[in-house]
Design an enzyme around this catalytic site. Structure first.
Site, PDB file in Angstrom:
ATOM      1  N   ASP A 173      -3.692  14.922 -23.073  1.00 41.64           N
ATOM      2  CA  ASP A 173      -3.885  14.398 -24.420  1.00 41.64           C
ATOM      3  C   ASP A 173      -4.757  13.151 -24.384  1.00 41.64           C
ATOM      4  O   ASP A 173      -4.739  12.363 -25.310  1.00 41.64           O
ATOM      5  CB  ASP A 173      -2.524  14.067 -25.045  1.00 41.64           C
ATOM      6  CG  ASP A 173      -1.756  13.025 -24.235  1.00 41.64           C
ATOM      7  OD1 ASP A 173      -2.246  12.622 -23.158  1.00 41.64           O
ATOM      8  OD2 ASP A 173      -0.671  12.609 -24.676  1.00 41.64           O
ATOM      9  N   CYS A 192     -26.930  12.983 -15.488  1.00 39.67           N
ATOM     10  CA  CYS A 192     -25.459  12.913 -15.534  1.00 39.67           C
ATOM     11  C   CYS A 192     -24.924  12.186 -14.293  1.00 39.67           C
ATOM     12  O   CYS A 192     -25.234  12.552 -13.170  1.00 39.67           O
ATOM     13  CB  CYS A 192     -24.870  14.315 -15.614  1.00 39.67           C
ATOM     14  SG  CYS A 192     -23.073  14.309 -15.650  1.00 39.67           S
ATOM     15  N   ARG A 236       5.422  22.412 -31.726  1.00 35.42           N
ATOM     16  CA  ARG A 236       4.215  23.007 -31.152  1.00 35.42           C
ATOM     17  C   ARG A 236       4.306  23.326 -29.666  1.00 35.42           C
ATOM     18  O   ARG A 236       3.479  24.065 -29.160  1.00 35.42           O
ATOM     19  CB  ARG A 236       3.020  22.078 -31.397  1.00 35.42           C
ATOM     20  CG  ARG A 236       3.112  20.724 -30.686  1.00 35.42           C
ATOM     21  CD  ARG A 236       1.995  19.811 -31.168  1.00 35.42           C
ATOM     22  NE  ARG A 236       1.844  18.588 -30.403  1.00 35.42           N
ATOM     23  CZ  ARG A 236       2.576  17.479 -30.554  1.00 35.42           C
ATOM     24  NH1 ARG A 236       3.557  17.454 -31.445  1.00 35.42           N
ATOM     25  NH2 ARG A 236       2.340  16.416 -29.825  1.00 35.42           N
ATOM     26  N   GLU A 278      -9.241   9.728 -20.541  1.00 36.46           N
ATOM     27  CA  GLU A 278      -9.321   9.172 -19.198  1.00 36.46           C
ATOM     28  C   GLU A 278      -8.980  10.236 -18.146  1.00 36.46           C
ATOM     29  O   GLU A 278      -9.689  10.388 -17.141  1.00 36.46           O
ATOM     30  CB  GLU A 278      -8.368   7.979 -19.084  1.00 36.46           C
ATOM     31  CG  GLU A 278      -8.631   7.186 -17.845  1.00 36.46           C
ATOM     32  CD  GLU A 278      -8.085   5.763 -17.933  1.00 36.46           C
ATOM     33  OE1 GLU A 278      -7.694   5.329 -19.022  1.00 36.46           O
ATOM     34  OE2 GLU A 278      -8.060   5.111 -16.889  1.00 36.46           O
ATOM     35  N   THR A 279      -7.932  10.980 -18.394  1.00 34.41           N
ATOM     36  CA  THR A 279      -7.545  12.020 -17.437  1.00 34.41           C
ATOM     37  C   THR A 279      -8.592  13.131 -17.388  1.00 34.41           C
ATOM     38  O   THR A 279      -8.877  13.678 -16.335  1.00 34.41           O
ATOM     39  CB  THR A 279      -6.151  12.594 -17.787  1.00 34.41           C
ATOM     40  OG1 THR A 279      -5.249  11.506 -17.982  1.00 34.41           O
ATOM     41  CG2 THR A 279      -5.617  13.466 -16.678  1.00 34.41           C
ATOM     42  N   CYS A 297     -21.703  15.585 -19.079  1.00 33.84           N
ATOM     43  CA  CYS A 297     -23.049  15.853 -19.595  1.00 33.84           C
ATOM     44  C   CYS A 297     -23.090  15.629 -21.110  1.00 33.84           C
ATOM     45  O   CYS A 297     -24.124  15.260 -21.654  1.00 33.84           O
ATOM     46  CB  CYS A 297     -23.467  17.285 -19.283  1.00 33.84           C
ATOM     47  SG  CYS A 297     -23.981  17.540 -17.577  1.00 33.84           S
ATOM     48  N   VAL A 342      -0.916  12.020 -13.465  1.00 37.40           N
ATOM     49  CA  VAL A 342      -2.104  12.365 -12.683  1.00 37.40           C
ATOM     50  C   VAL A 342      -3.056  11.183 -12.703  1.00 37.40           C
ATOM     51  O   VAL A 342      -3.436  10.696 -13.770  1.00 37.40           O
ATOM     52  CB  VAL A 342      -2.790  13.610 -13.281  1.00 37.40           C
ATOM     53  CG1 VAL A 342      -4.118  13.861 -12.604  1.00 37.40           C
ATOM     54  CG2 VAL A 342      -1.896  14.814 -13.118  1.00 37.40           C
ATOM     55  N   CYS A 378      -2.539  12.732 -31.687  1.00 38.29           N
ATOM     56  CA  CYS A 378      -1.510  13.552 -32.343  1.00 38.29           C
ATOM     57  C   CYS A 378      -0.412  12.676 -32.915  1.00 38.29           C
ATOM     58  O   CYS A 378       0.281  13.054 -33.850  1.00 38.29           O
ATOM     59  CB  CYS A 378      -0.907  14.533 -31.354  1.00 38.29           C
ATOM     60  SG  CYS A 378      -2.046  15.837 -30.903  1.00 38.29           S
ATOM     61  N   LYS A 415       9.185  17.346 -18.951  1.00 42.86           N
ATOM     62  CA  LYS A 415       8.452  18.547 -19.367  1.00 42.86           C
ATOM     63  C   LYS A 415       8.116  19.464 -18.196  1.00 42.86           C
ATOM     64  O   LYS A 415       8.245  20.685 -18.298  1.00 42.86           O
ATOM     65  CB  LYS A 415       7.152  18.145 -20.074  1.00 42.86           C
ATOM     66  CG  LYS A 415       7.385  17.541 -21.429  1.00 42.86           C
ATOM     67  CD  LYS A 415       6.067  17.274 -22.138  1.00 42.86           C
ATOM     68  CE  LYS A 415       6.345  16.612 -23.482  1.00 42.86           C
ATOM     69  NZ  LYS A 415       5.101  16.304 -24.207  1.00 42.86           N
TER      70      LYS A 415
HETATM   71 ZN    ZN Z   1     -22.732  16.581 -15.843  1.00 38.03          ZN
END
Ligand code: ZN
Length: 327
Positions: A115, A229, A58, A118-119, A159, A95, A173, A71
């Site tokens: 994937d 939010c 993929r 958290e990120t 939100c 990151v 995955c 990568k």
């Molecule tokens: Zn928001």
């Protein structure tokens, strides 16, 4: 330029833009490839991982020669070959809250190729804080989804996703698999949303698009702004403002733990290699040291980050790191 939606003005804007693609798995390979072919002048590709055999069905920028290579580095090489006239910057990093602001500070748009949730929450915090549009995308099994966020104009990611789902609550995955066409479709949609953001077109995707390529079930769900939010209303950027010395993450479904030290300079892979040679089977590459133990495998990168394969136990991983890399 012939396409009236873009024209010469749009093409010029593309050339002047900076797109940051976070994660070059299947979504990121497709999105980054399209952006390079469209002529986006600056593309940063950010990824912490190396290429594995099970990625190749993929992740369309990679092939069998690239296994074990980082990568970000391979993606940058392929994108440069696709379009030699643009600037590509590979960033071989995990990151996290300590580096994301630097990575995306000059971005016109951020494209989600990650994937993990958290990120995404972190990207959302930083993009809302710095008013940078971003495009969320995800794919698993035979379905995928995408949503475009223009901070303070549209609802943000938080939100509708109020908090990170508990570990193990979502399929990955690596636990249920993914049909190759779906991340390619979603990554392509993400690239078009990024294009529209760059050229200033207003016909953006304003809903949560969901598509199942197996059942041909297409849904467009309206998302409302949450007036309470935490992120886009209260500006409480809690995913950005955490205080930790090292980030230890069990990578769900992969029997792997990642350890990212926060304040640490580059380490000498050569020295580490020499040190580990006496202790077991070790391999030195340009970007990594791969150290094999009977039950575990450690991949260590220049910035001190390590992937401990063979366990999901964070404490065990920390002690293996301390033992072989040094705390
Ligand atoms: Zn928001």
């Amino acid at each position: 330029m012939l396409l009236s939606e873009i024209g010469t003005t749009g093409q010029k804007r593309l050339a002047d833009a900076t797109a940051v693609v976070i994660g070059v798995g299947a979504l990121g390979c497709t999105a980054a490839g399209n952006l390079a072919r469209m002529g986006v002048g600056n593309i940063k590709v950010v990824d912490r991982d190396r290429i594995e055999l099970n990625n190749l069905h993929r992740q369309i920028l990679f092939d069998a020669r690239d296994i074990d290579q980082p990568k970000a580095v391979v993606a940058a090489k392929r994108l440069k070959a696709i379009n030699p006239d643009i600037k590509i910057t590979p960033i071989l990093k995990d990151v996290n809250f300590s580096n994301i602001e630097l990575i995306i500070k000059d971005a016109t748009v951020v494209v989600d190729g990650t994937d993990n949730m958290e990120t995404r929450f972190l990207i959302n915090d930083v993009c809302v804080k710095h008013d940078i549009p971003w495009v969320y995308g995800g794919a698993i099994g035979t379905y995928g989804m995408t949503f475009t966020i223009i901070p303070h104009k549209t609802p943000c990611f938080r939100c509708f996703m109020h908090n990170i789902p508990a570990a193990g609550a979502l399929p990955t995955c690596d636990t249920v698999g993914v049909l190759n066409a779906i991340p390619i479709i979603i990554g392509a949609i993400e690239s078009v949303e990024a294009l529209k953001i760059i050229i200033g077109n207003n016909e953006l995707n304003r809903s949560l698009l969901m598509y199942d390529v197996w059942k041909h079930d297409f849904q467009s769900v309206q998302i409302l702004k949450n007036n309470q939010c935490k992120c886009c209303v209260e500006h409480d950027f809690e995913f950005l403002h955490v205080k930790k010395r090292a980030i230890v993450t069990a990578l769900c479904g992969r029997n792997t733990v990642q350890i990212t030290p926060i304040q640490r300079g580059e380490i000498s892979l050569r020295e580490l290699y020499n040190k580990l040679q006496r202790l077991g089977d070790v391999k030195l590459t340009k970007f990594t040291v791969i150290f094999k133990l009977p039950n575990y495998e450690l991949t260590i990168f220049k910035d001190g980050r390590a992937m401990i394969h063979g366990t999901a136990d964070e404490n065990l991983a920390k002690s293996l790191y301390a033992k072989y890399v040094g705390a």
